[in-house]
Enzyme design. Structure first.
Site, mmCIF file in Angstrom:
data_model
loop_
_atom_site.group_PDB
_atom_site.id
_atom_site.type_symbol
_atom_site.label_atom_id
_atom_site.label_comp_id
_atom_site.label_asym_id
_atom_site.label_seq_id
_atom_site.Cartn_x
_atom_site.Cartn_y
_atom_site.Cartn_z
ATOM 1 N N LYS A 1 -24.745 -71.641 -10.784
ATOM 2 C CA LYS A 1 -24.910 -71.515 -12.059
ATOM 3 C C LYS A 1 -26.088 -71.518 -12.164
ATOM 4 C CE LYS A 1 -24.932 -74.002 -15.574
ATOM 5 N NZ LYS A 1 -25.062 -75.420 -15.940
ATOM 6 N N GLY B 1 -29.854 -75.002 -17.930
ATOM 7 C CA GLY B 1 -31.466 -74.999 -17.700
ATOM 8 C C GLY B 1 -32.448 -74.159 -17.769
ATOM 9 N N GLY C 1 -25.622 -74.208 -22.930
ATOM 10 C CA GLY C 1 -25.561 -75.655 -23.881
ATOM 11 C C GLY C 1 -27.224 -74.971 -25.159
ATOM 12 N N ASP D 1 -20.738 -75.563 -15.469
ATOM 13 C CA ASP D 1 -20.353 -76.006 -13.971
ATOM 14 C C ASP D 1 -19.283 -76.017 -13.431
ATOM 15 O OD1 ASP D 1 -23.256 -76.455 -13.523
ATOM 16 O OD2 ASP D 1 -22.752 -78.692 -15.031
ATOM 17 N N LYS E 1 -21.647 -82.451 -12.701
ATOM 18 C CA LYS E 1 -22.492 -80.906 -12.056
ATOM 19 C C LYS E 1 -21.978 -82.109 -10.278
ATOM 20 C CE LYS E 1 -26.234 -80.078 -13.924
ATOM 21 N NZ LYS E 1 -25.769 -79.065 -14.930
HETATM 22 N N1 ATP Z 1 -29.165 -89.109 -12.533
HETATM 23 C C1 ATP Z 1 -29.568 -88.154 -13.249
HETATM 24 N N2 ATP Z 1 -30.009 -87.166 -12.630
HETATM 25 C C2 ATP Z 1 -30.605 -86.319 -13.253
HETATM 26 N N3 ATP Z 1 -30.277 -85.767 -14.002
HETATM 27 C C3 ATP Z 1 -29.003 -86.687 -14.528
HETATM 28 C C4 ATP Z 1 -29.008 -87.603 -14.184
HETATM 29 N N4 ATP Z 1 -27.811 -88.414 -15.488
HETATM 30 C C5 ATP Z 1 -27.878 -87.588 -16.387
HETATM 31 N N5 ATP Z 1 -28.921 -86.220 -16.550
HETATM 32 C C6 ATP Z 1 -28.684 -85.849 -17.384
HETATM 33 O O1 ATP Z 1 -28.325 -83.886 -17.020
HETATM 34 C C7 ATP Z 1 -28.795 -83.089 -17.589
HETATM 35 C C8 ATP Z 1 -28.779 -82.055 -17.238
HETATM 36 O O2 ATP Z 1 -27.328 -81.283 -16.738
HETATM 37 P P1 ATP Z 1 -27.534 -80.542 -18.826
HETATM 38 O O3 ATP Z 1 -25.777 -80.243 -19.072
HETATM 39 O O4 ATP Z 1 -28.336 -80.886 -19.820
HETATM 40 O O5 ATP Z 1 -27.999 -79.167 -18.106
HETATM 41 P P2 ATP Z 1 -27.306 -77.286 -17.567
HETATM 42 O O6 ATP Z 1 -25.593 -77.947 -16.979
HETATM 43 O O7 ATP Z 1 -28.383 -77.686 -17.014
HETATM 44 O O8 ATP Z 1 -27.476 -76.882 -18.167
HETATM 45 P P3 ATP Z 1 -26.077 -75.966 -19.525
HETATM 46 O O9 ATP Z 1 -25.549 -77.354 -19.894
HETATM 47 O O10 ATP Z 1 -27.052 -75.585 -20.901
HETATM 48 O O11 ATP Z 1 -25.811 -75.268 -19.129
HETATM 49 C C9 ATP Z 1 -30.522 -83.177 -17.180
HETATM 50 O O12 ATP Z 1 -31.190 -83.089 -18.006
HETATM 51 C C10 ATP Z 1 -30.507 -85.524 -17.558
HETATM 52 O O13 ATP Z 1 -30.729 -85.082 -18.790
HETATM 53 MG MG MG Z 2 -24.357 -78.605 -18.972
#
Ligand code: ATP
Ligand code: MG
Length: 283
Positions: A29, A32, A65, A185, A241
């Site tokens: 996946k 970010g 996103g 995810d 995730k």
């Molecule tokens: N325990 C945790 N540890 C790490 N990150 C966390 C936690 N709880 C919440 N988060 C949040 O989850 C975010 C990652 O998920 P997010 O959906 O924002 O990004 P992504 O899935 O990588 O990208 P996209 O959704 O654009 O594909 C982190 O940036 C953080 O802010």
């Molecule tokens: Mg995400």
């Protein structure tokens, strides 16, 4: 001469990993920061193409996103999330299809091609690959947000066998053929199970799953995941995730990781080192 021999040794050290993963499917996946920063984008693509040429079968599923958020903002529409899932009305879905299924998907295919691979852009609509039903977490209506109920992965299997690196946009279809937004995810996890993947890698923009003090948890068990969600340490976008990692493990995927996509060559490090970068979720 010494330098050349050192180089050869690095390659030889990789041999056990190459053997272990030969002809194995790895679902990645992509999301970010790794998807935004130009040098990370290039190193990511090089990693994936390298995996392909040494005999692995990488399959990419991408998020988008920030890009969707920007496109909505330019139309004066606000992004709204519930438990890390985007609330998706019809107008939002139009943007999702245009941006995620169109622009973002095409740009990743192009990235793969520039790195010397053959990319094949697909959405979950292709051949009804991602079949969904409407998701209503805790009775809440999120609009056109789909939960994957079935995966038809024949197109992906064929594409990988023909030498392509499939690049999948997480858009699913319900039984009436209506498109739905699927969390990337979740789509990656479902594809990993359907493809019998050896590994699921979720690239993100943090070090991995962090504890209440912000420290990296490099390994997490099922019970710990539940506890951290209950306590609110794991929230927002991290919830889908870790949940999809658990589902992937239940579905016999060998390993599931949340990987720090901000690290240069994160994908190679994850495959070719024992420690890896980020959090591995285990039973
Ligand atoms: N325990 C945790 N540890 C790490 N990150 C966390 C936690 N709880 C919440 N988060 C949040 O989850 C975010 C990652 O998920 P997010 O959906 O924002 O990004 P992504 O899935 O990588 O990208 P996209 O959704 O654009 O594909 C982190 O940036 C953080 O802010
Ligand atoms: Mg995400």
């Amino acid at each position: 001469m010494k330098q050349l021999i050192d180089k050869a040794e690095v390659l030889v050290e990789a041999l056990p990993y190459m053997r272990r993963f030969f002809e194995k499917t790895v679902v990645i996946k992509y999301g970010g920061s790794a998807m935004v920063d130009e040098s990370l984008r290039e190193s990511f693509a090089v990693d994936v193409v390298l995996l392909k040429y040494i005999g692995l079968r990488p399959v990419l599923v991408h998020g988008g996103g920030p890009q969707i958020g920007r496109a909505l903002a330019s139309l004066g529409k606000e992004s709204k999330f519930i438990d890390g899932l985007r609330v998706t009305d019809d107008a939002t879905m139009e943007v999702v299809e245009r941006v995620l299924g169109g622009e973002v998907n095409a740009s990743i295919v192009e990235l793969v091609e520039r790195a010397g691979g053959r990319g094949l852009g697909l959405t979950g609509q292709h051949d009804s690959m991602l079949r969904v039903e409407r998701k209503r977490p805790g009775g809440k209506d999120l609009g056109r947000v789909g939960q994957v109920v079935k995966v038809e992965c024949e197109a992906i299997v064929q594409a990988t066998q023909q030498g392509y690196i499939p690049v999948v946009a997480p858009i699913g279809v319900d039984p009436d053929g209506v498109t739905h937004n699927v969390n990337a995810d979740e789509a990656a996890g479902a594809l990993a199970v359907a493809l019998g993947a050896e590994k699921l890698m979720l690239l993100t923009d943090v070090e991995g799953v962090l504890d209440a003090k912000g420290a990296l948890m490099s390994q997490l068990t099922v019970a710990e995941v539940a506890k951290h969600i209950d306590e609110g340490t794991i929230r927002g976008g991290m919830i889908p995730k870790v949940e999809c990692c658990l589902q992937a493990l239940d579905g016999k995927v060998g390993r599931a990781h949340v990987v720090d996509g901000r690290v240069l060559h994160a994908v190679l490090l994850e495959i070719f080192t024992d420690g890896g970068v980020g959090t591995v979720i285990t039973h």
